[in-house]
Design a protein around this motif. Structure first.
Motif, PDB file in Angstrom:
ATOM      1  N   ASP A 173      51.191  41.698  51.226  1.00  0.00           N
ATOM      2  CA  ASP A 173      51.664  41.345  49.891  1.00  0.00           C
ATOM      3  C   ASP A 173      50.489  41.451  48.925  1.00  0.00           C
ATOM      4  OD1 ASP A 173      52.702  40.199  47.593  1.00  0.00           O
ATOM      5  OD2 ASP A 173      53.778  38.628  48.669  1.00  0.00           O
ATOM      6  N   PRO A 174      50.609  42.279  47.877  1.00  0.00           N
ATOM      7  CA  PRO A 174      49.474  42.396  46.958  1.00  0.00           C
ATOM      8  C   PRO A 174      49.304  41.184  46.051  1.00  0.00           C
ATOM      9  CG  PRO A 174      51.334  43.641  46.115  1.00  0.00           C
ATOM     10  CD  PRO A 174      51.743  43.129  47.470  1.00  0.00           C
ATOM     11  N   VAL A 175      50.379  40.421  45.846  1.00  0.00           N
ATOM     12  CA  VAL A 175      50.335  39.313  44.897  1.00  0.00           C
ATOM     13  C   VAL A 175      49.409  38.209  45.435  1.00  0.00           C
ATOM     14  CG1 VAL A 175      51.659  37.551  43.665  1.00  0.00           C
ATOM     15  CG2 VAL A 175      52.639  39.830  44.060  1.00  0.00           C
ATOM     16  N   GLY A 176      48.455  37.825  44.614  1.00  0.00           N
ATOM     17  CA  GLY A 176      47.505  36.798  45.011  1.00  0.00           C
ATOM     18  C   GLY A 176      46.238  37.330  45.645  1.00  0.00           C
ATOM     19  N   GLU A 177      46.185  38.650  45.912  1.00  0.00           N
ATOM     20  CA  GLU A 177      44.966  39.212  46.489  1.00  0.00           C
ATOM     21  C   GLU A 177      43.791  38.981  45.536  1.00  0.00           C
ATOM     22  OE1 GLU A 177      43.033  43.558  47.698  1.00  0.00           O
ATOM     23  OE2 GLU A 177      45.108  43.433  46.970  1.00  0.00           O
ATOM     24  N   VAL A 178      42.695  38.502  46.071  1.00  0.00           N
ATOM     25  CA  VAL A 178      41.493  38.273  45.272  1.00  0.00           C
ATOM     26  C   VAL A 178      40.657  39.547  45.264  1.00  0.00           C
ATOM     27  CG1 VAL A 178      39.393  36.908  44.997  1.00  0.00           C
ATOM     28  CG2 VAL A 178      41.492  35.816  45.838  1.00  0.00           C
ATOM     29  N   LEU A 220      35.185  31.598  39.459  1.00  0.00           N
ATOM     30  CA  LEU A 220      35.965  32.711  38.898  1.00  0.00           C
ATOM     31  C   LEU A 220      36.623  33.493  40.019  1.00  0.00           C
ATOM     32  CD1 LEU A 220      33.449  34.246  36.324  1.00  0.00           C
ATOM     33  CD2 LEU A 220      35.097  32.403  35.945  1.00  0.00           C
ATOM     34  N   ARG A 221      37.892  33.835  39.820  1.00  0.00           N
ATOM     35  CA  ARG A 221      38.582  34.732  40.742  1.00  0.00           C
ATOM     36  C   ARG A 221      39.481  35.661  39.936  1.00  0.00           C
ATOM     37  NH1 ARG A 221      38.574  29.914  43.536  1.00  0.00           N
ATOM     38  NH2 ARG A 221      37.571  29.983  45.599  1.00  0.00           N
ATOM     39  N   GLN A 222      39.378  36.955  40.228  1.00  0.00           N
ATOM     40  CA  GLN A 222      40.306  37.928  39.650  1.00  0.00           C
ATOM     41  C   GLN A 222      41.351  38.238  40.716  1.00  0.00           C
ATOM     42  OE1 GLN A 222      38.865  41.905  38.893  1.00  0.00           O
ATOM     43  NE2 GLN A 222      40.243  42.198  37.162  1.00  0.00           N
ATOM     44  N   VAL A 223      42.612  37.923  40.424  1.00  0.00           N
ATOM     45  CA  VAL A 223      43.673  38.049  41.425  1.00  0.00           C
ATOM     46  C   VAL A 223      44.772  38.978  40.925  1.00  0.00           C
ATOM     47  CG1 VAL A 223      43.213  35.753  42.340  1.00  0.00           C
ATOM     48  CG2 VAL A 223      44.939  36.027  40.551  1.00  0.00           C
ATOM     49  N   ARG A 224      45.464  39.590  41.879  1.00  0.00           N
ATOM     50  CA  ARG A 224      46.596  40.444  41.536  1.00  0.00           C
ATOM     51  C   ARG A 224      47.804  39.589  41.186  1.00  0.00           C
ATOM     52  NH1 ARG A 224      45.723  45.702  42.302  1.00  0.00           N
ATOM     53  NH2 ARG A 224      44.297  46.397  43.959  1.00  0.00           N
ATOM     54  N   VAL A 225      48.519  40.016  40.142  1.00  0.00           N
ATOM     55  CA  VAL A 225      49.755  39.349  39.739  1.00  0.00           C
ATOM     56  C   VAL A 225      50.804  40.415  39.433  1.00  0.00           C
ATOM     57  CG1 VAL A 225      48.606  37.309  38.793  1.00  0.00           C
ATOM     58  CG2 VAL A 225      49.013  39.301  37.310  1.00  0.00           C
ATOM     59  N   PRO A 226      52.097  40.085  39.521  1.00  0.00           N
ATOM     60  CA  PRO A 226      53.127  41.075  39.199  1.00  0.00           C
ATOM     61  C   PRO A 226      53.051  41.527  37.745  1.00  0.00           C
ATOM     62  CG  PRO A 226      54.065  39.179  40.352  1.00  0.00           C
ATOM     63  CD  PRO A 226      52.667  38.807  39.975  1.00  0.00           C
ATOM     64  N   MET A 227      53.507  42.752  37.481  1.00  0.00           N
ATOM     65  CA  MET A 227      53.653  43.215  36.105  1.00  0.00           C
ATOM     66  C   MET A 227      54.703  42.393  35.365  1.00  0.00           C
ATOM     67  SD  MET A 227      51.769  45.812  35.136  1.00  0.00           S
ATOM     68  CE  MET A 227      50.713  47.087  35.826  1.00  0.00           C
TER      69      MET A 227
END
Length: 421
Positions: free
Chosen positions: A95-100, A112-119
């Motif tokens: 699942d890409p959502v939440g990937e750091v 700091l964390r840059q995470v994947r979120v849905p479009m």
């Protein structure tokens, strides 16, 4: 009437937003269960899909659609099984959502964390490709997005049947049916309302011919990703293994000529032209491919003399443009002048030539000693693809789950404040 259609599209987008908000909170387990439910439903109700598809094919033949478009439109039990299997493959992917993507702790203690979120809400505008309906729905679901699907009228019955099945499966899995919606397809204004729905739609992806893609990219006020018109070349270098070259050219051209990764142009180095041009010409003609060749190819009277227009044509049929070049540099220059930035291939046994080609050719995919048919989300391990991007920002090449996400910065503190200046 136009206002009614606009409201219909916008209302669907608002429902999609509600669904997207729920999907953003859904666990991987729930999304994967829904994907398996969708795949099972497609197999169970395959007869419904094929019956609907038969109506579209009958109408397409009556309307004079060419064989390439009819092939794209056609569904079989095997093809339905293939898209169902694609959903199951997507379910098996991370699942890409939440990937750091990256993170750090600043000297002041901020985390700091840059995470994947849905479009959020993703609109698809596409032509006679009912398999896109399933691929788009599945990839959107897994990446936490709601999908608004605007297919063409040529696939109306097929798309209607597929979306009904997918929506039923979503409900059975406890997720909102409005995560997948089909928009009206008989009025082009519905496309306009979709691609200009800023604030309601987060991303639009066109998938089809050059006219469709250009119209969407040029008119959209919603962010759009330009997908792949495929004027794809195979270049046979001076050092090429000619047995390998023949296999690659034939597979790239005839495996499925109606798709965007099919070869449309063949370039042959002059050093091997005397041997390879007659050989590949005969092999192509024997498989009913019309060869549009330069003067070296046209020595065979069965070859059609190429025009300037041929070099830039995406045939999507059993046609290929063919030319002899004097050097790798000339091949690269030809590709730069006529290519579409999709996929370009070289057949060579010279490592230096391969490196020069892969470095200099500007395309989403550059292939060495293999068929161009491998430029595909499924072949790249994505399960399916939402399209093949030929632009350079955000996404390039086959687009899968990661390309349907954005990012956000999550900042954790313990009361830190910036000092006043």
């Amino acid at each position: 009437m136009i206002d009614d259609l606009r409201e219909q599209v916008h209302a669907a987008a608002r429902r999609a937003r509600v669904a997207a908000n729920e999907l953003a909170l859904a666990t991987r387990e729930r999304k994967d269960a829904a994907l398996h439910e969708m795949a099972a439903a497609l197999r169970t109700r395959c007869a419904e899909v094929l019956e609907a598809n038969a109506k579209d094919l009958e109408a397409g033949r009556a309307a004079g659609l060419n064989q390439g478009l009819l092939d794209r439109l056609a569904l079989t039990e095997a093809r339905v099984g293939g898209v169902a299997a694609g959903l199951e493959t997507v379910a098996g992917l991370a699942d890409p959502v939440g990937e750091v993507l990256r993170g750090s702790i600043l000297p002041n203690g901020l985390e700091l964390r840059q995470v994947r979120v849905p479009m959020g809400v993703v609109g698809m505008v596409y032509e006679a490709r009912p398999n896109v309906t399933v691929d788009a729905a599945g990839l959107a679901l897994k990446s936490g997005n709601a999908a608004l699907l605007r297919g063409s009228s040529t696939a109306e019955h097929s798309n209607t049947a597929l979306v009904a099945i997918l929506r039923d499966a979503l409900e059975a899995a406890g997720l909102p049916a409005d995560a997948v919606q089909l928009l009206p397809c008989h009025d082009r204004a519905s496309v306009t309302h979709l691609i200009t729905a800023r604030g309601l739609v987060d991303l639009v992806i066109p998938r089809g011919g050059a006219g469709l893609i250009n119209a969407v990219v040029q008119q959209a006020t919603v962010p759009a990703i330009e997908t792949g018109v495929g004027n794809v070349h195979v270049y046979v270098d001076a050092s090429a293994d000619l047995d390998m070259a023949e296999r690659i050219v034939l597979n790239s051209k005839i495996r499925r000529p109606s798709v965007c990764n099919a070869a449309e142009s063949l370039l042959v180095h002059a050093a091997v032209a005397d041997e390879f041009v007659p050989r590949i010409t005969q092999a192509l003609l024997a498989r009913d491919v019309v060869v549009h060749g330069d003067e070296r190819f046209a020595r065979d009277q069965r070859v059609v003399a190429a025009t300037d227009e041929d070099w830039g044509t995406e045939y999507l049929s059993l046609d290929i443009a063919a030319r002899v070049v004097d050097s790798l540099d000339e091949a690269v220059e030809h590709i730069a002048a006529h290519g579409s930035g999709h996929t370009e291939a070289i057949v060579t046994s010279d490592l230096n030539a391969a490196r020069r080609f892969t470095t200099r050719v500007d395309a989403a995919a550059v292939v060495v000693n293999a068929s161009t048919g491998f430029t595909d989300g499924g072949e790249f391990g994505m399960g399916a693809e939402i399209g093949i991007s030929t632009q350079k920002l955000h996404a390039r090449g086959p687009m899968g789950l990661a390309e349907l996400t954005s990012t956000k910065w999550v900042v954790w503190g313990e009361g830190q404040v910036r000092p006043t200046s």
